[in-house]
Enzyme design. Structure first.
Site, PDB file in Angstrom:
ATOM      1  N   VAL A   1       0.700  -1.314  -0.117  1.00  0.00           N
ATOM      2  CA  VAL A   1       0.081  -0.070  -0.127  1.00  0.00           C
ATOM      3  C   VAL A   1       0.990   1.212   0.177  1.00  0.00           C
ATOM      4  CG1 VAL A   1      -1.458   1.408   1.466  1.00  0.00           C
ATOM      5  CG2 VAL A   1      -2.001  -1.176   0.927  1.00  0.00           C
TER       6      VAL A   1
ATOM      7  N   CYS B   1      -5.812  -9.402   3.055  1.00  0.00           N
ATOM      8  CA  CYS B   1      -6.744  -8.421   3.772  1.00  0.00           C
ATOM      9  C   CYS B   1      -7.967  -9.245   4.250  1.00  0.00           C
ATOM     10  CB  CYS B   1      -7.118  -7.714   2.654  1.00  0.00           C
ATOM     11  SG  CYS B   1      -5.984  -6.264   2.123  1.00  0.00           S
TER      12      CYS B   1
ATOM     13  N   ASN C   1     -14.785  -4.814   3.091  1.00  0.00           N
ATOM     14  CA  ASN C   1     -14.165  -6.108   2.714  1.00  0.00           C
ATOM     15  C   ASN C   1     -15.038  -7.178   3.356  1.00  0.00           C
ATOM     16  OD1 ASN C   1     -11.993  -4.982   1.700  1.00  0.00           O
ATOM     17  ND2 ASN C   1     -10.440  -5.396   3.246  1.00  0.00           N
TER      18      ASN C   1
ATOM     19  N   PHE D   1      -8.608   1.255  -0.584  1.00  0.00           N
ATOM     20  CA  PHE D   1      -9.375   0.072  -1.149  1.00  0.00           C
ATOM     21  C   PHE D   1      -8.729  -0.580  -2.615  1.00  0.00           C
ATOM     22  CE2 PHE D   1     -12.101   3.116   0.842  1.00  0.00           C
ATOM     23  CZ  PHE D   1     -13.076   2.394   1.550  1.00  0.00           C
TER      24      PHE D   1
ATOM     25  N   LYS E   1      -7.734 -11.481   7.473  1.00  0.00           N
ATOM     26  CA  LYS E   1      -7.496 -10.864   8.590  1.00  0.00           C
ATOM     27  C   LYS E   1      -8.719  -9.887   8.887  1.00  0.00           C
ATOM     28  CE  LYS E   1      -4.729  -7.233   7.209  1.00  0.00           C
ATOM     29  NZ  LYS E   1      -5.343  -6.011   7.609  1.00  0.00           N
TER      30      LYS E   1
HETATM   31  N1  LIG Z   1      -2.078  -5.152   0.591  1.00  0.00           N
HETATM   32  C1  LIG Z   1      -3.291  -4.716   0.188  1.00  0.00           C
HETATM   33  O1  LIG Z   1      -3.991  -5.138  -0.892  1.00  0.00           O
HETATM   34  C2  LIG Z   1      -4.173  -3.883   1.045  1.00  0.00           C
HETATM   35  C3  LIG Z   1      -5.316  -3.012   0.620  1.00  0.00           C
HETATM   36  C4  LIG Z   1      -5.997  -2.063   1.208  1.00  0.00           C
HETATM   37  C5  LIG Z   1      -5.586  -1.917   2.513  1.00  0.00           C
HETATM   38  N2  LIG Z   1      -4.359  -2.585   3.073  1.00  0.00           N
HETATM   39  C6  LIG Z   1      -4.030  -2.103   4.558  1.00  0.00           C
HETATM   40  O2  LIG Z   1      -2.720  -1.464   4.443  1.00  0.00           O
HETATM   41  C7  LIG Z   1      -1.878  -1.939   5.364  1.00  0.00           C
HETATM   42  C8  LIG Z   1      -0.486  -2.105   4.776  1.00  0.00           C
HETATM   43  O3  LIG Z   1      -0.582  -3.412   4.282  1.00  0.00           O
HETATM   44  P1  LIG Z   1       0.512  -3.905   3.248  1.00  0.00           P
HETATM   45  O4  LIG Z   1      -0.133  -5.035   2.301  1.00  0.00           O
HETATM   46  O5  LIG Z   1       1.157  -2.706   2.322  1.00  0.00           O
HETATM   47  O6  LIG Z   1       1.685  -4.204   4.245  1.00  0.00           O
HETATM   48  P2  LIG Z   1       3.043  -4.637   4.016  1.00  0.00           P
HETATM   49  O7  LIG Z   1       3.407  -5.787   5.222  1.00  0.00           O
HETATM   50  O8  LIG Z   1       3.176  -5.031   2.487  1.00  0.00           O
HETATM   51  O9  LIG Z   1       3.907  -3.228   4.203  1.00  0.00           O
HETATM   52  C9  LIG Z   1       3.910  -2.460   5.653  1.00  0.00           C
HETATM   53  C10 LIG Z   1       5.481  -1.890   5.559  1.00  0.00           C
HETATM   54  O10 LIG Z   1       5.432  -1.153   6.811  1.00  0.00           O
HETATM   55  C11 LIG Z   1       6.757  -1.237   7.262  1.00  0.00           C
HETATM   56  N3  LIG Z   1       6.723  -0.917   8.786  1.00  0.00           N
HETATM   57  C12 LIG Z   1       6.232  -1.379   9.964  1.00  0.00           C
HETATM   58  N4  LIG Z   1       6.348  -0.709  10.822  1.00  0.00           N
HETATM   59  C13 LIG Z   1       7.001   0.632  10.544  1.00  0.00           C
HETATM   60  C14 LIG Z   1       7.512   1.782  11.126  1.00  0.00           C
HETATM   61  N5  LIG Z   1       7.201   1.978  12.306  1.00  0.00           N
HETATM   62  N6  LIG Z   1       8.193   2.817  10.395  1.00  0.00           N
HETATM   63  C15 LIG Z   1       8.559   2.662   9.122  1.00  0.00           C
HETATM   64  N7  LIG Z   1       8.153   1.313   8.305  1.00  0.00           N
HETATM   65  C16 LIG Z   1       7.404   0.572   8.977  1.00  0.00           C
HETATM   66  C17 LIG Z   1       7.172  -2.802   7.029  1.00  0.00           C
HETATM   67  O11 LIG Z   1       8.584  -2.966   7.204  1.00  0.00           O
HETATM   68  C18 LIG Z   1       6.641  -3.048   5.758  1.00  0.00           C
HETATM   69  O12 LIG Z   1       7.466  -2.772   5.042  1.00  0.00           O
HETATM   70  C19 LIG Z   1      -2.686  -2.787   6.389  1.00  0.00           C
HETATM   71  O13 LIG Z   1      -3.420  -2.317   7.230  1.00  0.00           O
HETATM   72  C20 LIG Z   1      -3.446  -3.480   5.118  1.00  0.00           C
HETATM   73  O14 LIG Z   1      -4.537  -4.106   5.890  1.00  0.00           O
HETATM   74  C21 LIG Z   1      -3.628  -3.468   2.331  1.00  0.00           C
END
Ligand SMILES: NC(=O)c1ccc[n+]([C@@H]2O[C@H](COP(=O)([O-])OP(=O)(O)OC[C@H]3O[C@@H](n4cnc5c(N)ncnc54)[C@H](O)[C@@H]3O)[C@@H](O)[C@H]2O)c1
Length: 448
Positions: free
Chosen positions: A11, A263, A211, A152, A266
């Site tokens: 994201v 997503c 979701n 989204f 969880k």
């Molecule tokens: N992946 C999807 O399709 C999607 C879609 C919509 C919403 N989301 C939501 O978005 C959020 C992120 O999802 P994602 O899939 O991108 O996760 P991800 O695990 O790919 O990325 C999260 C990143 O945050 C970094 N991180 C954690 N703590 C940190 C900090 N204190 N400082 C700097 N970096 C830090 C991690 O190292 C990691 O690289 C989640 O809450 C998820 O539910 C995801």
């Protein structure tokens, strides 16, 4: 505008690339040094179509940078997005907010001047209040407006989703945030994407509501598929007949092996926990999760049945490992459960995925990974199509049949038509389309 994004995963990176493309000055921050070093070298740590080009162009234009040093980027920013992970907490399914809380504390220490802190991570209702509280306690002098701005986008189509969203939801408690967030999204707003302002709690609920509803829709058609198998109907035609009704809509009505991914699993669990904690149970979502759990075992059993009731010592070829095509994301992929079930029964698994094998290797090492679909078929007792990557849609069935020990195809995505596959001499098993029940495919099993 100057924008900082905390968390450069699926994201954070897409958000950063797209906002830079809109003309903003963006810094993507991550704690993971390897990830940031790779990005600085011009390597993209994830597979997402179009992302490498987008990042490259915006870095070259001087609008996008990467760092592990949060303080400087946050101090300079007018808007800070929090896009860190919110995985399931072990045991109770609640969203684990430790990364969000940590990010909030770090941001609090670094902000300078009036700053909007927008949570993009999917977080339980009330988290915005908690983030505001953490910032106020950590740095009482901080002048921030905490906003809920759920994301989204869908992996595999993330850039298009970000740039052409159905809606942008922004939950605010401080009126000053309205004009700032409108300016962030102005290019989209000009493009007629509805920008919807609500209060913060409502915005947080919209994300889980959306979701959970989609997960429920998938689960509904999966149960209809089982009913079709029992009754002799064709679920693709049932889905089309239902989906042409505008009140229902045809999307997310593709029967398959059950929902997975980073997503839905969880977020449905987290919504159930939120409902329980607030004394307002989400019973449809509870049932959805339980049906989906049972489906994982049912899919392994389907493969075993296709192999005559026994897979011990047999070679099962698996086509596709990621939870959907066009991503390398293996989080909660149905393939993991299906393969686990078959390994438990004594099968040997050979698998191929166009982009998911590097992640898959870290999760299942008892699988033999090969480099293309035809190598999967080599001497296999059965092939199981788990993820509908485009390259699996028009396989040379004659070549596959020659390579296999026994020509059995279990198509868990209904990519092929019964007539076409059986004409090549295969035993063919799909989802919710019993033989003879109008086995024409033609209707797309496309991923959403
Ligand atoms: N992946 C999807 O399709 C999607 C879609 C919509 C919403 N989301 C939501 O978005 C959020 C992120 O999802 P994602 O899939 O991108 O996760 P991800 O695990 O790919 O990325 C999260 C990143 O945050 C970094 N991180 C954690 N703590 C940190 C900090 N204190 N400082 C700097 N970096 C830090 C991690 O190292 C990691 O690289 C989640 O809450 C998820 O539910 C995801």
């Amino acid at each position: 505008m100057k924008i900082a994004i905390v968390g450069s995963g699926y994201v954070g990176l897409v958000t950063g690339g797209c906002l830079a493309d809109f003309g903003h000055d963006v810094t993507c921050i991550d704690k993971d040094e390897d990830k940031i070093e790779a990005l600085e070298r011009g390597e993209i740590p994830i597979y997402e179509p179009g992302l490498a080009e987008l990042v490259k162009a915006n870095v070259a234009a001087g609008r996008l940078a990467f760092t592990t040093q949060l303080a400087g980027a946050v101090a300079a920013a007018q808007v800070v997005f929090i896009a860190v992970g919110t995985p399931s907490r072990r045991g109770d399914g609640h969203a684990d907010l430790r990364y969000v809380r940590e990010a909030a504390r770090e941001v609090a220490d670094a902000v300078s001047g009036f700053t909007v802190v927008a949570t993009k991570s999917t977080v339980p209702v009330g988290t915005g209040d908690e983030v505001a509280q953490i910032i106020a306690t950590t740095n009482p002098a901080a002048d921030v407006a905490v906003v809920a701005n759920p994301e989204f986008l869908r992996e595999g189509a993330a850039i298009d989703d970000f740039k052409r969203p159905d809606r942008i939801v922004v939950g605010i408690e401080d009126e000053r945030a309205r004009s700032v967030m409108s300016a962030v999204y102005q290019p989209l707003y000009l493009n007629k994407s509805p920008l919807m302002f609500t209060n913060r709690r409502t915005a947080e609920l919209i994300k889980y509501g959306a979701n959970a509803f989609l997960a429920m829709k998938i689960t509904f058609i999966n149960e209809m598929a089982d009913l079709c198998e029992a009754a002799g109907g064709n679920v693709q035609e049932v889905a089309r007949g239902m989906g042409l009704d505008n009140r229902i809509g045809g999307k997310f009505l593709h029967a398959g092996p059950g929902f997975g991914g980073s997503c839905f699993p969880k977020d449905t669990l987290a919504l159930i926990k939120i409902g329980q904690d607030l004394g307002s149970p989400m019973r449809l979502v509870e049932t959805t999760v339980s049906i989906n759990e049972q489906r994982k075992g049912a899919m392994s059993r389907k493969v075993v049945a296709a192999c005559g009731g026994e897979v011990r010592g047999k070679t099962i070829g698996v086509l596709g490992l990621t939870f959907k095509p066009n991503t390398d994301d293996m989080r909660a992929a149905p393939s993991l459960d299906i393969i686990g079930g078959l390994l438990d029964q004594g099968a040997r698994i050979v698998a191929y995925d166009p982009h998911g094998m590097a992640s898959a290797r870290g999760l299942i090492d008892t699988v033999e990974y090969v480099s293309n679909a035809y190598a999967v078929a080599d001497n296999a007792d059965a092939l199981v199509l788990v993820t509908e990557w485009d390259e699996f849609r028009s396989l040379d069935l004659a070549r596959i049949k020659t390579a296999m020990k026994t020509p059995v195809l279990v198509d868990l995505r209904n990519v092929y038509s019964h007539d076409e596959v059986t004409r090549h001499g295969f035993a063919y098993f799909s989802v919710g389309r019993p033989a003879g029940a109008g086995g024409k495919s033609g209707l797309s099993g496309a991923a959403e």
